[in-house]
Design a protein around this motif. Structure first.
Motif, PDB file in Angstrom:
ATOM      1  N   TRP A  60      -4.259 -27.079 -30.047  1.00 19.32           N
ATOM      2  CA  TRP A  60      -4.706 -26.435 -31.294  1.00 19.32           C
ATOM      3  C   TRP A  60      -6.047 -25.755 -31.113  1.00 19.32           C
ATOM      4  O   TRP A  60      -6.308 -24.697 -31.709  1.00 19.32           O
ATOM      5  N   LEU A  61      -6.891 -26.317 -30.276  1.00 17.52           N
ATOM      6  CA  LEU A  61      -8.232 -25.786 -30.151  1.00 17.52           C
ATOM      7  C   LEU A  61      -8.190 -24.392 -29.529  1.00 17.52           C
ATOM      8  O   LEU A  61      -8.868 -23.466 -29.976  1.00 17.52           O
ATOM      9  N   ARG A  62      -7.307 -24.243 -28.508  1.00 14.05           N
ATOM     10  CA  ARG A  62      -7.174 -22.937 -27.862  1.00 14.05           C
ATOM     11  C   ARG A  62      -6.663 -21.899 -28.885  1.00 14.05           C
ATOM     12  O   ARG A  62      -7.194 -20.805 -29.013  1.00 14.05           O
ATOM     13  N   ARG A  63      -5.663 -22.333 -29.636  1.00 18.86           N
ATOM     14  CA  ARG A  63      -5.092 -21.408 -30.632  1.00 18.86           C
ATOM     15  C   ARG A  63      -6.132 -21.061 -31.704  1.00 18.86           C
ATOM     16  O   ARG A  63      -6.291 -19.906 -32.086  1.00 18.86           O
ATOM     17  N   ALA A  64      -6.820 -22.088 -32.209  1.00 16.54           N
ATOM     18  CA  ALA A  64      -7.815 -21.845 -33.242  1.00 16.54           C
ATOM     19  C   ALA A  64      -8.909 -20.924 -32.705  1.00 16.54           C
ATOM     20  O   ALA A  64      -9.404 -20.039 -33.417  1.00 16.54           O
ATOM     21  N   ALA A  65      -9.261 -21.130 -31.440  1.00 17.46           N
ATOM     22  CA  ALA A  65     -10.306 -20.279 -30.855  1.00 17.46           C
ATOM     23  C   ALA A  65      -9.827 -18.830 -30.818  1.00 17.46           C
ATOM     24  O   ALA A  65     -10.584 -17.906 -31.142  1.00 17.46           O
ATOM     25  N   LEU A  66      -8.564 -18.637 -30.452  1.00 23.71           N
ATOM     26  CA  LEU A  66      -8.031 -17.281 -30.372  1.00 23.71           C
ATOM     27  C   LEU A  66      -8.070 -16.614 -31.738  1.00 23.71           C
ATOM     28  O   LEU A  66      -8.606 -15.511 -31.913  1.00 23.71           O
ATOM     29  N   ASN A  67      -7.514 -17.316 -32.740  1.00 23.41           N
ATOM     30  CA  ASN A  67      -7.513 -16.720 -34.080  1.00 23.41           C
ATOM     31  C   ASN A  67      -8.933 -16.610 -34.630  1.00 23.41           C
ATOM     32  O   ASN A  67      -9.267 -15.656 -35.337  1.00 23.41           O
ATOM     33  N   GLY A  68      -9.758 -17.605 -34.272  1.00 19.65           N
ATOM     34  CA  GLY A  68     -11.147 -17.551 -34.740  1.00 19.65           C
ATOM     35  C   GLY A  68     -11.844 -16.322 -34.194  1.00 19.65           C
ATOM     36  O   GLY A  68     -12.520 -15.583 -34.940  1.00 19.65           O
ATOM     37  N   SER A  69     -11.647 -16.071 -32.898  1.00 23.19           N
ATOM     38  CA  SER A  69     -12.334 -14.896 -32.346  1.00 23.19           C
ATOM     39  C   SER A  69     -11.736 -13.632 -32.926  1.00 23.19           C
ATOM     40  O   SER A  69     -12.445 -12.652 -33.188  1.00 23.19           O
ATOM     41  N   GLY A  70     -10.418 -13.660 -33.189  1.00 25.07           N
ATOM     42  CA  GLY A  70      -9.811 -12.505 -33.874  1.00 25.07           C
ATOM     43  C   GLY A  70     -10.447 -12.298 -35.228  1.00 25.07           C
ATOM     44  O   GLY A  70     -10.810 -11.171 -35.598  1.00 25.07           O
ATOM     45  N   ALA A  71     -10.628 -13.402 -35.969  1.00 25.11           N
ATOM     46  CA  ALA A  71     -11.234 -13.299 -37.301  1.00 25.11           C
ATOM     47  C   ALA A  71     -12.645 -12.736 -37.193  1.00 25.11           C
ATOM     48  O   ALA A  71     -13.037 -11.840 -37.954  1.00 25.11           O
ATOM     49  N   VAL A  72     -13.407 -13.254 -36.216  1.00 24.69           N
ATOM     50  CA  VAL A  72     -14.783 -12.783 -36.069  1.00 24.69           C
ATOM     51  C   VAL A  72     -14.793 -11.296 -35.726  1.00 24.69           C
ATOM     52  O   VAL A  72     -15.528 -10.501 -36.338  1.00 24.69           O
ATOM     53  N   LEU A  73     -13.926 -10.917 -34.776  1.00 26.82           N
ATOM     54  CA  LEU A  73     -13.898  -9.515 -34.364  1.00 26.82           C
ATOM     55  C   LEU A  73     -13.534  -8.599 -35.545  1.00 26.82           C
ATOM     56  O   LEU A  73     -14.181  -7.576 -35.786  1.00 26.82           O
ATOM     57  N   THR A  74     -12.480  -8.957 -36.260  1.00 28.07           N
ATOM     58  CA  THR A  74     -12.069  -8.085 -37.362  1.00 28.07           C
ATOM     59  C   THR A  74     -13.108  -8.111 -38.480  1.00 28.07           C
ATOM     60  O   THR A  74     -13.363  -7.101 -39.132  1.00 28.07           O
ATOM     61  N   ALA A  75     -13.747  -9.288 -38.691  1.00 27.62           N
ATOM     62  CA  ALA A  75     -14.794  -9.345 -39.709  1.00 27.62           C
ATOM     63  C   ALA A  75     -15.949  -8.441 -39.305  1.00 27.62           C
ATOM     64  O   ALA A  75     -16.483  -7.676 -40.127  1.00 27.62           O
ATOM     65  N   VAL A  76     -16.358  -8.530 -38.011  1.00 27.90           N
ATOM     66  CA  VAL A  76     -17.453  -7.678 -37.537  1.00 27.90           C
ATOM     67  C   VAL A  76     -17.065  -6.199 -37.704  1.00 27.90           C
ATOM     68  O   VAL A  76     -17.839  -5.378 -38.214  1.00 27.90           O
ATOM     69  N   ALA A  77     -15.828  -5.893 -37.295  1.00 22.90           N
ATOM     70  CA  ALA A  77     -15.378  -4.507 -37.437  1.00 22.90           C
ATOM     71  C   ALA A  77     -15.436  -4.088 -38.906  1.00 22.90           C
ATOM     72  O   ALA A  77     -15.887  -2.985 -39.234  1.00 22.90           O
ATOM     73  N   GLY A  78     -15.000  -4.982 -39.802  1.00 26.86           N
ATOM     74  CA  GLY A  78     -15.036  -4.681 -41.232  1.00 26.86           C
ATOM     75  C   GLY A  78     -16.448  -4.422 -41.705  1.00 26.86           C
ATOM     76  O   GLY A  78     -16.705  -3.470 -42.452  1.00 26.86           O
ATOM     77  N   VAL A  79     -17.391  -5.258 -41.248  1.00 29.03           N
ATOM     78  CA  VAL A  79     -18.787  -5.078 -41.665  1.00 29.03           C
ATOM     79  C   VAL A  79     -19.335  -3.755 -41.124  1.00 29.03           C
ATOM     80  O   VAL A  79     -20.040  -3.016 -41.822  1.00 29.03           O
ATOM     81  N   VAL A  80     -18.994  -3.463 -39.855  1.00 24.69           N
ATOM     82  CA  VAL A  80     -19.437  -2.188 -39.275  1.00 24.69           C
ATOM     83  C   VAL A  80     -18.884  -1.020 -40.098  1.00 24.69           C
ATOM     84  O   VAL A  80     -19.597  -0.088 -40.480  1.00 24.69           O
ATOM     85  N   LEU A  81     -17.585  -1.092 -40.397  1.00 24.37           N
ATOM     86  CA  LEU A  81     -16.947  -0.062 -41.228  1.00 24.37           C
ATOM     87  C   LEU A  81     -17.724   0.145 -42.521  1.00 24.37           C
ATOM     88  O   LEU A  81     -18.056   1.267 -42.924  1.00 24.37           O
TER      89      LEU A  81
END
Lengths: 604, 604
Positions: free
Chosen positions: A403-424
């Motif tokens: 679960w930790l690997r999966r959560a990390a993957l989705n977590g980093s996806g969330a962070v990346l898309t959130a950062v992209a959203g903020v940049v936008l």
């Protein structure tokens, strides 16, 4: 229940009919053709959005198109892997609203819903505007009428969707295949040729207003992110796949990512090599088309294919927003009206609302794609982020192996898309993103207020409680009559069956006519008393309302039975009934009596 | 009865309130002020219409203005004497429609009605257009926005008349007096001065296209006849005069004739002496105004007075046409809708129809008075002729002493106005009069078709016959319910009072929810059976309609009682009720059952 919701919400981007059986389910390739058009067609405006930002630093800065595109492609890769997990966890599909409501609570659900509304409207407007620009690239005479072309397209889509489309995933396959073949043709032929086969459009003067610094690159990135809209469609539509559907859907998501990434990078390479800059009257994609195919008939055909693909992409919102609105209505967050379907399975209020919002937005930006790009991707990225955070929650709740690997993957996806959203948001705030920042909370407020109202009404109606027992009551049925006629006979017969007591009432200002009526009533002698009210004002409604109010004081259950003449042909409707409708409306508004209408059908 | 009609139809041009007592009745002078504005204000466009025709033969031809005006004044004299007799014979007033219907039969009544409709619409449009031209003469900046000025004026008039004006004859007195004083001031001062005090407007090149022959003179005559519109108003409004009202009304008609004749001749003399030709941006009357008063503030004040008078003249139609339409509706010649008044004593459908027709006409002619002149006088002259023929019939029927002399007078009046009407039609046919020739028969056809429909319906409903006796019947009341709630309790209580038998019916696609509902129903145990229909389509209306149709096969009287939640505040209306209304509409359309609505009032 959740399944029911999911099955329905998947309709947005998966135009499969409810109740279509397993044999209609799709293979991976079919699913790709059916579900990817919205995402793939964004290559018609995404690369152009990057070019239009970079040109501010001069034509030399256009070489940055490729690196910016590569960053976007990397973000796309993260999204695709992330959505592979979304598919595994939510095999019933769903979409951001359903997922957020389930995993993250009602408030996040509202945020997701508001973002989706904005996204759906913008999908329609951006696709229509880009489609109009593509059409105008082929037919320059349309160039000065882009808004009109958009609005005509909107009217057509609205009309088709109001009638109800016999929508099938298969309808989307042909335009998708044509579009993909055309785009890869442009890339392959373009790369084979040493230099553009033809140059179209008129050169524009370049005004250098900014240096090619980090800010401009961020802006280019955020504009280019508009090319990522629509990649969530496959995850929303898992149930349309044939078993093993999770596997198939994941494979399709990967294929979509690969296709979209290749298209974006291929087009960026061509843009860099051919020094494509904005030219008047034609889109960047049209320039690349001319560069690859020349300016003969393949140029026209390709532009038409692109226009068609964009029109179908706009149509996906007409499948989506009305269904989302009906879900919101069922959750008491929009007027229940949006959950109503008439005979045809069409949410007409949702379709009309979408059409109205899209028309207003198109008029506000004068049918210009690029004035909407700053608004576009924010809602989509909000949805991306919400989906991923929901998954992190899910993994953290389950704690299954890995679960930790999966959560990390989705977590980093969330962070990346959130950062992209903020940049936008940050880079485009003044250029239009503020509209989204204002609109989304207002929509959430609207949903919340509607929900509060319905909750209060539910309490007042005693929903969830057992009401007291019924008490028997006597009834009096009042029948307004105009003349002694079969209509009066019809109404009094029905009234006699319904009331313990029946009385007829007529309004007549002319004493001679009143006497005539009274005489004829006596000759008929229907066994019902006739009260004639004198009304010097020739008004019919007010005297009857007052008469009913007086009768209601006696404590009996009062019903007013209004006979209505119903013409056979609709065109005669204007000749009948207004009096009865006025009276019924006045009684509904001013009294608490039962208002009954009884149709009397004419033979003409 | 005839009196009732007359009293009402006089309202067109006599804005006295129904029910105002004798002490409000008018003296001759008051009557003149109240009833003559429509006629007198036509000097604002009548003389100009003559000038605009004659100029086709060059400026020299303008000397013919005076003789043409004298012929028109002679026709006016005949009309005034004729109408003196109309007043004596129809002391109850009436107007062409009522008079024609009584004396000349229904077909002539239809002709009169159709002519009046055309006349009313044109009174509005010509007065508004002439008012706008007068305003633009004072404020040249408005010159390029005449249509907009007309439409704004029309919207204002419509709004005022939809609200209902507290109309009193006295309101019209001030503008009438101001207008008469202004015009006679122009004539007197203009004649005293040797030459014009000021010249306004820009000179226009004159293109001579025709010779000053009999045809041009006839055309000028027929255009100038537009100045005679409105002289029938006093004869229509005899009942507003104080006793002896016939004498007073006849005296007023004579005064109107004298005033109008003097104005026309006076203005014609000034036009001849000052060689007034059409000039850009200002009306002929404005030129004469500047010639008499100079171009200082009196010029502006006079133009405003003229504009005001024309606006009030336009308003008389808003008093008139809706009342005429209500009379036609009461005679079953227009949809009964036009006879409906809501709480305020306003025929809103008539007002809106007039506004719509006037707006369409104004837009069609681009707010240009002179393009409507060819259409204008024909309807009025038709009315003139019909009234006079009616009188000839009347005298011939009575054969009282001196009848031959009277009949001869009205007969020659009829011949003269008929000849004038034919001249109008012949000389102006291609310039627009054909519109009237097409419209009037179409309107007559419309009236006749509506009447035929209502007659057939009346026969089908057995109007005038004694219907068979009532037969007793059993009843079943079906109550659609959504949940166990106070709303259901409220509805079932009412249903229990109305029906011999009551059954509740719910539509539910989800088996879990259906079981829940059924359990709660049992716990409540209201003594009424609940039928739960399964609807896989999530459609509510169709299953209930089918259920009701099955129940109706048993032969009992079926009623469907639909409880309706009524929010306290109007703004919440959109959140409620659509389901009930849809269901009621579907039941009304597809079944013959009684459809009952029961309001349940919320506290918010």
């Amino acid at each position: 229940m959740a399944y029911g919701l999911a099955r329905r919400e998947l309709r947005p981007r998966v135009p499969l009919r409810h109740g279509e059986g397993g044999k209609y389910h799709l293979t991976s390739l079919e699913g790709l053709a059916a579900l990817s058009l919205d995402a793939l067609s964004s290559v018609a405006y995404g690369p152009e959005a990057i070019v239009l930002v970079l040109i501010a630093a001069g034509t030399g800065a256009l070489t940055a198109t490729l690196p910016v595109t590569l960053v976007i492609a990397a973000l796309l890769a993260v999204l695709v892997i992330s959505y592979g997990q979304v598919i595994a966890v939510h095999p019933d599909g769903g979409g951001a609203y359903a997922v957020a409501k389930k995993d993250l609570g009602p408030r996040t659900g509202l945020l997701a819903a508001a973002s989706l509304v904005v996204d759906y409207v913008l999908t329609v407007t951006v696709s229509l505007a880009a489609g109009a620009a593509s059409l105008a690239s082929a037919f320059p005479a349309l160039g000065s009428h882009l808004l009109a072309v958009c609005l005509i397209g909107l009217v057509l889509l609205t009309a088709v969707n109001l009638r109800g489309v016999a929508d099938s995933a298969r309808v989307l396959m042909l335009p998708t295949v044509l579009f993909v073949v055309s785009i890869f043709g442009i890339i392959a032929l373009g790369l084979l040729r040493g230099h553009p086969a033809a140059v179209v459009g008129s050169a524009q003067p370049v005004h250098v207003t900014e240096a090619l610094g980090p800010l401009l690159l961020l802006k280019a990135f955020s504009s280019g992110c508009s090319a990522l809209t629509g990649v969530e469609a496959i995850a929303n539509g898992v149930p349309v796949f044939r078993e093993p559907r999770v596997k198939r859907a994941q494979r399709t998501e990967l294929m979509l990512g690969a296709l979209l990434g290749l298209m974006l990078i291929g087009l960026a390479v061509l843009i860099r090599r051919d020094h494509v800059a904005p030219r008047g009257g034609v889109t960047v994609l049209a320039q690349l088309t001319a560069g690859a195919y020349g300016s003969g008939w393949p140029y026209y055909a390709t532009n038409l294919v692109v226009t068609l693909a964009l029109a179908f992409a706009a149509n996906t919102s007409f499948g989506g927003l009305p269904v989302l609105m009906s879900l919101l209505a069922r959750d008491h967050r929009l007027p229940h009206l949006f959950g109503l379907r008439r005979e045809r399975p069409v949410y007409r209020w949702g379709v009309l609302t979408l059409a109205l919002l899209a028309a207003l937005l198109l008029i506000a930006v004068d049918g210009d794609t690029h004035r909407m790009i700053p608004l576009f991707a924010i809602g989509v990225f909000t949805g991306f982020t919400i989906s991923q955070i929901g998954l992190v929650r899910h993994w953290a709740g389950q704690r299954s192996p890995g679960w930790l690997r999966r959560a990390a993957l989705n977590g980093s996806g969330a962070v990346l898309t959130a950062v992209a959203g903020v940049v936008l948001l940050a880079t485009k705030f003044l250029e239009g993103a503020w509209v989204v920042v204002v609109t989304v909370p207002l929509l959430m407020l609207l949903f919340a207020r509607v929900e509060r109202y319905y909750t209060a009404v539910g309490k007042e109606l005693g929903l969830g409680e057992i009401p007291p027992a019924l008490r028997p009551a006597e009834s009096l049925v009042i029948v307004p009559v105009g003349e002694v006629s079969k209509l009066a006979q019809h109404a009094l017969t029905a009234a006699g069956a319904l009331g313990h007591d029946v009385v007829a009432v007529a309004v007549q200002s002319d004493p001679v006519k009143a006497q005539e009526l009274s005489d004829r009533w006596e000759r008929w002698n229907p066994g019902v008393r006739l009260d004639i009210i004198d009304s010097p004002q020739r008004s019919l409604v007010q005297p009857i309302v007052e008469y009913v109010e007086r009768a209601a004081e006696e404590g009996r259950q009062i019903a007013v039975l209004i006979p209505e003449v119903e013409p056979l042909h609709r065109r005669y409707q204007i000749l009948q009934n207004q009096r009865g409708i006025l009276l019924a409306a006045a009684l509904m508004a001013h009294t608490d009596v039962v208002v009954c209408m009884l149709p009397y059908r004419l033979s003409r």
